[in-house]
Design a protein around this motif. Sequence first.
Motif: not given
Length: 263
Positions: A48, A56, A62-63, A67-68, A194, A206
């Motif tokens: 990331q 995050w 959220t992902a 990834d979570t 998001t 990002y």
Amino acid sequence: MDKERLLAIDDLLAQGPRPPLLPPPDERRRLREIWGITIEEVASALGQEPDAMAEWEAGRITAGPADTYAYLRLLSGMRERMPLAYEPDWAALRPPSPSAVHASHISNGLANKESVLVGVKAAHRGAAWTAEAREYLRERFLAGDDIAQLAQALGRSEKSLRWQLWHLNLAPRPASDACPSALAPEPPSPKAYTVEEKRKNHPNAYVRWTPEDEARLADRCAEGASLDELSGEFGRNLGAIASRLIKIGAAGRALEEAENYGG
């Protein structure tokens, strides 16, 4: 088993696994800080961007499931391997007390300390931190000097010192210094959003920084641009600009604002 229940089971299986439930944001940060790793290290491990990882960790974005699950595995691993009662060996970190040193040696040490300050004290407000200044701060803080003394010696604000101590993993994040009253109501959890929603206000949110972006950011900071102006020019939020200015060691008005941002 009747046909209706079979169809219901097949429907749940067809949906695939849902993202796991992560610990609350405060617990995520606590585990990382006790483990002694930076947000940049976590971001690198999970593939990331550091700015996105910070959001995050704070629970503001959220992902996806993959990834979570990876993030949950890291947090669970830290929790399982962590000692039941963690406390640094402060005595081992601090050098011997000056009282144990010969008086003439102390006198020489004070003279050397004054000469060292010539090379580490900020030339002007908002000047970039040098490697020598950070090393001096680390040594004197571990030796027991308080924040007020160090701020005066280095020509910096106390808030600026606290941010540097956080980056050196020697103190908590400045925003966590003030503890809310136990009687105060818990603030509502921030609404998750998001990346696409974030980019409605900040088009480059990002997006990976390039060396050209960083060079232009440093130039604009040196020209006297403010944090707000840089946010608009680079299409990123104030936190992203502030963290990048500190990371690249920029100099100028916006750097002082960056060091005080969020404090």
